[in-house]
Design a protein around this motif. Sequence first.
Motif, PDB file in Angstrom:
ATOM      1  N   TRP A   1       0.837  -1.199   0.000  1.00 48.89           N
ATOM      2  CA  TRP A   1       0.000   0.000   0.000  1.00 48.89           C
ATOM      3  C   TRP A   1       0.865   1.239   0.000  1.00 48.89           C
ATOM      4  CZ3 TRP A   1      -4.745  -0.165   3.825  1.00 48.89           C
ATOM      5  CH2 TRP A   1      -5.699  -1.085   3.343  1.00 48.89           C
TER       6      TRP A   1
ATOM      7  N   SER B   1      -7.614  -4.681  -8.863  1.00 46.16           N
ATOM      8  CA  SER B   1      -6.718  -5.043  -7.764  1.00 46.16           C
ATOM      9  C   SER B   1      -6.826  -6.520  -7.407  1.00 46.16           C
ATOM     10  CB  SER B   1      -7.041  -4.200  -6.524  1.00 46.16           C
ATOM     11  OG  SER B   1      -8.355  -4.471  -6.064  1.00 46.16           O
TER      12      SER B   1
ATOM     13  N   THR C   1      -6.185  -5.386  -2.396  1.00 41.61           N
ATOM     14  CA  THR C   1      -7.369  -5.238  -1.549  1.00 41.61           C
ATOM     15  C   THR C   1      -7.369  -6.350  -0.521  1.00 41.61           C
ATOM     16  OG1 THR C   1      -8.676  -4.188  -3.293  1.00 41.61           O
ATOM     17  CG2 THR C   1      -9.889  -5.285  -1.536  1.00 41.61           C
TER      18      THR C   1
ATOM     19  N   ARG D   1      -8.854  -1.038   0.322  1.00 41.85           N
ATOM     20  CA  ARG D   1      -7.651  -0.802  -0.472  1.00 41.85           C
ATOM     21  C   ARG D   1      -7.255   0.665  -0.392  1.00 41.85           C
ATOM     22  NH1 ARG D   1      -5.485   0.148  -5.823  1.00 41.85           N
ATOM     23  NH2 ARG D   1      -7.148   0.893  -7.179  1.00 41.85           N
TER      24      ARG D   1
END
Length: 357
Positions: free
Chosen positions: A103, A191, A108, A131
């Motif tokens: 991140w 994602s 996610t 996410r």
Amino acid sequence: MYLSGVRTVRFTIGSIDDLSPEAPAIAECATILHQGGLVAIPTETVYGLAANALNPAAVMRIFEAKGRPAWDPLIVHVSAFEMVPRVAAEFPALAQQLTGRFWPGPLTLLLPKSTQLPNTVTAGRATVAVRMPAHPVARALIAAADLPLAAPSANRFGRISPTTADHVLSELDGRIDAVLDAGPAEVGVESTVLDPLRTPPLLLRPGGVTREQIEAIVGRVELYSPPGPTPRPGALASPGLAARHYAPTARLVLVDGERDALLKAARDYVASEGERGNYVGIMAPDNWIDDTILAAGGIVLFAWGAWSDWAQIGRNLFAGLRYLDKPGVNVILCPLPSAEGMGLALRDRLMRAARTS
């Protein structure tokens, strides 16, 4: 603020140098979100259709605009780690380890749901998909609004995901309030969705972060298998697991093999479809389609990119399917990448898109 029948406003980001809360496009879109409206936003994966995740009425408008069934949960986007407790009741150590590496980015995670979050977001499930996007415009808007945003892909349910603002408007113009245009998406595939609450972690949807990258951090990861050939909608564990998804109107035919297999399929389909007056679309890797095939006519090509460059192939996937899905094209031929790295995500999208039910 749902503006059904009214033309959608388009805000264009000319430069990412000024993404302050006072920047006109950011400020206007933040206001729309606070008023319960819908804004299509750029992310590094695809364009998402965003609403205030804490406002049940705004979240319901996402389902209405997309024609999305209420059983399909939504991903919630945050701009900073400090925002996670507003949507998740817990942030386990393994999840923190993964987010520390991936991140912001296209990963996610399923986390225990916060009581602040409406059940409409999670379709009644006890977990929420969270996410933090890597796109600076998306994070700037979330931060300016100071709201977690529920944001599935900004297209009609089951259709090809949008990677440009034009794609969004082609399907949702007049059904949403605004689109924030920041150019094409960089990754082009949704994602990765991972459940880190299980042992071993369960990879629910492959995407922009590969299985191999995750396993390098946490060890063995299991790959999700649907509970039956046609799973009940309520049994789906997370967003992005609908059996048929990402689909063009034309019939998508997948070719499992290399160049020779695609050439044979092209000859066969050009002959059969040509008799009916139809064209054949081909997702064509560089240097795979030769003059002998083109000479037959009846073909529409999309230059997909170098077959060994999975980042380029992924970035162009949905744009290519949209380009080929035009009147007169009855069949689209597409070779299947190998099930490694980003190839696993590409295979997942293509196999769902090719399903007939």
